[in-house]
Design an enzyme around this catalytic site. Structure first.
Site, PDB file in Angstrom:
ATOM      1  N   ARG A 103      53.267  63.265   6.003  1.00 39.97           N
ATOM      2  CA  ARG A 103      53.616  64.660   6.232  1.00 39.97           C
ATOM      3  C   ARG A 103      53.558  64.939   7.727  1.00 39.97           C
ATOM      4  O   ARG A 103      52.779  64.328   8.457  1.00 39.97           O
ATOM      5  CB  ARG A 103      52.628  65.580   5.505  1.00 39.97           C
ATOM      6  CG  ARG A 103      52.804  65.590   3.993  1.00 39.97           C
ATOM      7  CD  ARG A 103      51.896  66.612   3.332  1.00 39.97           C
ATOM      8  NE  ARG A 103      50.516  66.223   3.356  1.00 39.97           N
ATOM      9  CZ  ARG A 103      49.592  66.671   4.186  1.00 39.97           C
ATOM     10  NH1 ARG A 103      49.910  67.594   5.082  1.00 39.97           N
ATOM     11  NH2 ARG A 103      48.358  66.250   4.142  1.00 39.97           N
ATOM     12  N   TYR A 145      60.169  60.995   3.410  1.00 34.29           N
ATOM     13  CA  TYR A 145      58.810  60.735   2.940  1.00 34.29           C
ATOM     14  C   TYR A 145      58.392  61.773   1.882  1.00 34.29           C
ATOM     15  O   TYR A 145      58.586  62.983   2.075  1.00 34.29           O
ATOM     16  CB  TYR A 145      57.803  60.754   4.118  1.00 34.29           C
ATOM     17  CG  TYR A 145      56.392  60.772   3.582  1.00 34.29           C
ATOM     18  CD1 TYR A 145      55.838  59.615   3.028  1.00 34.29           C
ATOM     19  CD2 TYR A 145      55.653  61.950   3.531  1.00 34.29           C
ATOM     20  CE1 TYR A 145      54.572  59.644   2.457  1.00 34.29           C
ATOM     21  CE2 TYR A 145      54.388  61.984   2.962  1.00 34.29           C
ATOM     22  CZ  TYR A 145      53.859  60.819   2.430  1.00 34.29           C
ATOM     23  OH  TYR A 145      52.623  60.853   1.850  1.00 34.29           O
ATOM     24  N   LYS A 179      53.863  69.806  -2.329  1.00 36.78           N
ATOM     25  CA  LYS A 179      53.133  70.616  -1.340  1.00 36.78           C
ATOM     26  C   LYS A 179      53.914  71.884  -0.982  1.00 36.78           C
ATOM     27  O   LYS A 179      53.346  72.953  -0.806  1.00 36.78           O
ATOM     28  CB  LYS A 179      52.865  69.797  -0.087  1.00 36.78           C
ATOM     29  CG  LYS A 179      52.089  68.514  -0.330  1.00 36.78           C
ATOM     30  CD  LYS A 179      50.718  68.785  -0.885  1.00 36.78           C
ATOM     31  CE  LYS A 179      49.908  67.501  -0.950  1.00 36.78           C
ATOM     32  NZ  LYS A 179      48.598  67.715  -1.583  1.00 36.78           N
ATOM     33  N   HIS A 222      44.660  73.479  -3.883  1.00 35.46           N
ATOM     34  CA  HIS A 222      44.710  72.030  -3.657  1.00 35.46           C
ATOM     35  C   HIS A 222      43.517  71.398  -4.387  1.00 35.46           C
ATOM     36  O   HIS A 222      42.548  70.986  -3.766  1.00 35.46           O
ATOM     37  CB  HIS A 222      44.638  71.786  -2.148  1.00 35.46           C
ATOM     38  CG  HIS A 222      44.957  70.391  -1.719  1.00 35.46           C
ATOM     39  ND1 HIS A 222      44.597  69.903  -0.482  1.00 35.46           N
ATOM     40  CD2 HIS A 222      45.617  69.376  -2.331  1.00 35.46           C
ATOM     41  CE1 HIS A 222      45.022  68.651  -0.356  1.00 35.46           C
ATOM     42  NE2 HIS A 222      45.631  68.305  -1.459  1.00 35.46           N
ATOM     43  N   SER A 263      42.632  66.069   2.147  1.00 37.78           N
ATOM     44  CA  SER A 263      43.407  64.873   1.836  1.00 37.78           C
ATOM     45  C   SER A 263      42.570  63.633   2.172  1.00 37.78           C
ATOM     46  O   SER A 263      41.820  63.627   3.147  1.00 37.78           O
ATOM     47  CB  SER A 263      44.688  64.851   2.673  1.00 37.78           C
ATOM     48  OG  SER A 263      45.426  66.025   2.439  1.00 37.78           O
ATOM     49  N   CYS A 291      40.002  62.252   0.624  1.00 35.04           N
ATOM     50  CA  CYS A 291      38.555  62.281   0.367  1.00 35.04           C
ATOM     51  C   CYS A 291      38.249  61.894  -1.082  1.00 35.04           C
ATOM     52  O   CYS A 291      37.155  62.141  -1.574  1.00 35.04           O
ATOM     53  CB  CYS A 291      37.962  63.648   0.672  1.00 35.04           C
ATOM     54  SG  CYS A 291      37.704  63.959   2.418  1.00 35.04           S
ATOM     55  N   ASP A 321      45.679  66.703  -7.971  1.00 35.89           N
ATOM     56  CA  ASP A 321      45.995  67.222  -6.633  1.00 35.89           C
ATOM     57  C   ASP A 321      46.160  68.742  -6.567  1.00 35.89           C
ATOM     58  O   ASP A 321      45.759  69.348  -5.583  1.00 35.89           O
ATOM     59  CB  ASP A 321      47.281  66.549  -6.119  1.00 35.89           C
ATOM     60  CG  ASP A 321      47.492  66.728  -4.620  1.00 35.89           C
ATOM     61  OD1 ASP A 321      46.493  66.663  -3.877  1.00 35.89           O
ATOM     62  OD2 ASP A 321      48.647  66.923  -4.190  1.00 35.89           O
ATOM     63  N   ARG A 340      52.205  54.610  -1.066  1.00 35.66           N
ATOM     64  CA  ARG A 340      51.986  55.448  -2.249  1.00 35.66           C
ATOM     65  C   ARG A 340      52.499  54.817  -3.536  1.00 35.66           C
ATOM     66  O   ARG A 340      53.392  53.991  -3.526  1.00 35.66           O
ATOM     67  CB  ARG A 340      52.734  56.787  -2.060  1.00 35.66           C
ATOM     68  CG  ARG A 340      52.281  57.612  -0.867  1.00 35.66           C
ATOM     69  CD  ARG A 340      51.063  58.396  -1.212  1.00 35.66           C
ATOM     70  NE  ARG A 340      50.532  59.138  -0.079  1.00 35.66           N
ATOM     71  CZ  ARG A 340      49.850  60.279  -0.203  1.00 35.66           C
ATOM     72  NH1 ARG A 340      49.640  60.819  -1.384  1.00 35.66           N
ATOM     73  NH2 ARG A 340      49.357  60.876   0.860  1.00 35.66           N
TER      74      ARG A 340
END
Ligand code: OXD
Ligand code: MN
Length: 597
Positions: free
Chosen positions: A72, A201, A210, A230, A252, A254, A281, A378
């Site tokens: 991102r 991406y 998102k 989130h 993000s 974690c 997510d 990913r």
């Protein structure tokens, strides 16, 4: 190809975008297997996708992005509300008129010689009152195939929208030339519109995720009285069959996907404990008829970070990737056309293609310190593949939430777990979420980066208004509101090693959280909130990890000096939000400082 809907609002907008981008061909995605199979074949023939071993990984495909297009791009992501104030200090802002004027020429004729795919999709189960419809126009088959995994795609989404509604999110994406200098990810919240250009991406181009489900939806939620967060959603099934649902927000990278799919320690599974996954997510949350807060996962798949995923760290995620999955920027084992990434196992393939496309000896290459897979490579995997997917995954009503958990990556400050005094204090606890930078990222180590509610890059409006909305929701929910907690799996010892084993053992902390929700566990009042009595964290079976009662005491320790410094940092951070900072937040900060003495 004829339109798949009678809805004049959709058709008019598609016509306008066709006139602008001038594609050679228009294909409406109906969601049928036949059509998607055709597109897979086409993408294989052009090299956009690569076929993996269809015996070992049935239905799995591989894609490589441009080297300059792997994550991102927050500095090129904009919230174009009419007034700059409404975007707030944490977002890039540009006047919508100016932004349309800048981007329109970039889209003019951009799809000449290309096909435009019109993707109708639903965020949330079809028929759910919490679900919402989007339409994404794109010139990328990769986007179509990913959207088909991540959302509910096809005519059924139009059935959900109906023939007259104007309540759909208009997403326009073009790869254009994948030029990083002309890359823009732009949200027009007041127009329900997202324009994305010059990227391929996932986080920038799968506009349901998102862009819609967080940035646009957070703004819609504020106006319509619900919340887009989130957050992962998981269910904890107890031996008596009762299930309690928890949502959790972490910045993000974690470990949200790992926590969402946690396998409890053996001593728990033997007793009959089980964790089921509703989402990894994003959560959309709304008050139900019974007054409680209900959550749906608007997504239909997992767009997970591959590196670090292995049988031990996340068996369920790994299993989810065994069929019908798209891998992006991982490494290929050329001997059998399977995939590999750092942390999968200790055997990098010798005959490998690294993520940028070069053939290398993986053993030598990694021994020299190179990475075979991109750190942000990913997998896009269907949720139904997940062995622990919740039976409530498609429930249109969602699941009732008992606890909301916040967390970050803190070496010393935050204890293993604490509970907020009430909803208002819990909102404060979420607002002060932070992570310390690790050596894994460029820049200084140990710098505190504030990421309120893990929404810093995803809140589509002024963060001060967002906190006011949280406070408002708390008032509506009253005594039916979930309890709010904070956890920290990342405390380190003096040598910098993690103390808490994490992963499946996080169940031990979840157990205390659930017990608190049921009024079954005691707590100790500290300056920052309620903490467990150390002996109330079950450490049975953790002796070999060196976890004793004393270690738990240490993990729960609140260092007042550190917290006083923390309070100074929070006040400085709050200073950014000006008059829109709710007075309740400063009140909570004052109270914290008073309790610290
Ligand atoms: C994600 C992120 O990809 O948070 O989920 O960056
Ligand atoms: Mn995320």
């Amino acid at each position: 190809m004829a339109s798949l809907t009678k809805n004049p609002n959709v058709n008019k907008w598609v016509e306008e975008m066709v006139a602008l981008t001038k594609p050679d061909k228009i294909v409406w995605i109906d969601g049928s297997d036949e059509q998607l199979d055709e597109l897979r074949k086409e993408a294989l023939s052009t090299g956009e996708m690569i076929e993996l071993n269809q015996e070992k990984l049935p239905g799995c495909l591989y894609h490589r992005t441009k080297v300059n297009d792997v994550a991102r791009v927050e500095d090129r992501t904009f919230i174009c509300s009419r007034s700059e104030e409404d975007a707030g200090p944490t977002n890039n802002w540009c006047d919508p008129k100016e932004m349309y004027a800048k981007l329109t020429p970039m889209y003019d004729g951009v799809m000449k010689g290309r096909t435009m795919y019109v993707i109708p999709y639903s965020m949330g189960p079809i028929g759910s009152p919490l679900a919402k419809v989007g339409v994404e126009l794109t010139d990328s088959i990769y986007v179509v195939l990913n959207m088909d995994i991540m959302t509910r795609v096809g005519v059924k989404a139009f059935e959900n929208l109906g023939d007259t509604s104007d309540d759909f999110v208009r997403g326009l994406h073009s790869k254009a030339d994948i030029d990083p200098e002309k890359r823009y990810i732009v949200h027009f919240p007041e127009d329900n519109t997202i324009w994305s250009i010059n990227s391929g991406y996932g986080g920038n181009v799968l506009l349901g995720k998102k862009c819609f489900a967080l940035r646009i939806a957070s703004f819609q939620g504020k106006n319509e009285g619900w919340m887009a967060e989130h957050m992962l959603i998981l269910g904890i099934q107890k031996p008596n069959g009762d299930i309690k649902y928890v949502t959790a927000a972490f910045p993000s990278a974690c470990g949200k996907t790992n926590l969402a799919m946690l396998i409890p320690p053996e001593s728990y599974t033997k007793k009959g404990y089980k964790v089921t996954t509703v989402g990894d997510d994003i959560a959309w949350l709304k008050q139900g008829e019974d007054g409680r807060l209900y959550a749906i996962n608007p997504e239909n798949g997992f767009f997970g970070v591959a590196p670090g995923t292995n049988v031990k760290s996340n068996f369920n995620a790994l299993e989810s990737t065994k069929k019908n999955t798209i891998f992006t920027n991982v490494a290929i084992n050329n001997d059998d056309m399977t995939v590999w990434w750092e942390g999968l196992d200790k055997n990098p393939p010798e005959n490998a293609t690294e993520w940028k496309g070069a053939k290398v000896n993986g053993k030598e290459y990694t021994a020299e310190g190179n990475k075979l897979a991109h750190p942000n490579s990913r997998f896009t995997a269907p949720a139904i593949n997940c062995p622990c997917i919740s039976p409530e995954f498609n429930n249109p009503k969602g699941v009732p939430i008992s606890a909301i958990v916040f967390g970050g990556r803190r070496a010393k400050t935050a204890p293993l777990v604490y509970q907020s005094f009430d909803w208002q204090h819990g909102t404060f606890v979420g607002s002060i979420m932070a992570s310390e930078t690790t050596a894994a990222a460029a820049g200084a180590v140990g710098v505190v980066r504030r990421d309120p509610m893990a929404m810093l890059p995803f809140c589509g409006y002024h963060m001060g208004d967002y906190w006011a909305h949280w406070l408002e929701m708390g008032k509506k929910l009253g005594d039916k509101a979930p309890l709010i907690f904070n956890v920290n799996w990342f405390r380190t010892d003096d040598e910098g090693h993690f103390i808490w084993p994490g992963f499946g053992d996080n169940m031990r902390v979840l157990e205390w959280i659930i017990d608190r929700c049921e009024g079954k566990a005691d707590a100790v009042e500290t300056a920052i909130g309620y903490e467990p009595k150390p002996e109330d964290i079950n450490i049975e079976g953790l002796e070999s990890d060196g976890i004793t009662l004393d270690v738990i005491k240490g993990l729960l320790d609140v260092d007042k000096a550190l917290w006083k410094t923390e309070a100074v940092g929070i006040r400085e951070f709050y200073g950014k939000f000006g008059a829109k900072l709710p007075k309740e937040m400063t009140e909570e900060l004052d109270k914290l400082e008073a309790r610290l003495g």
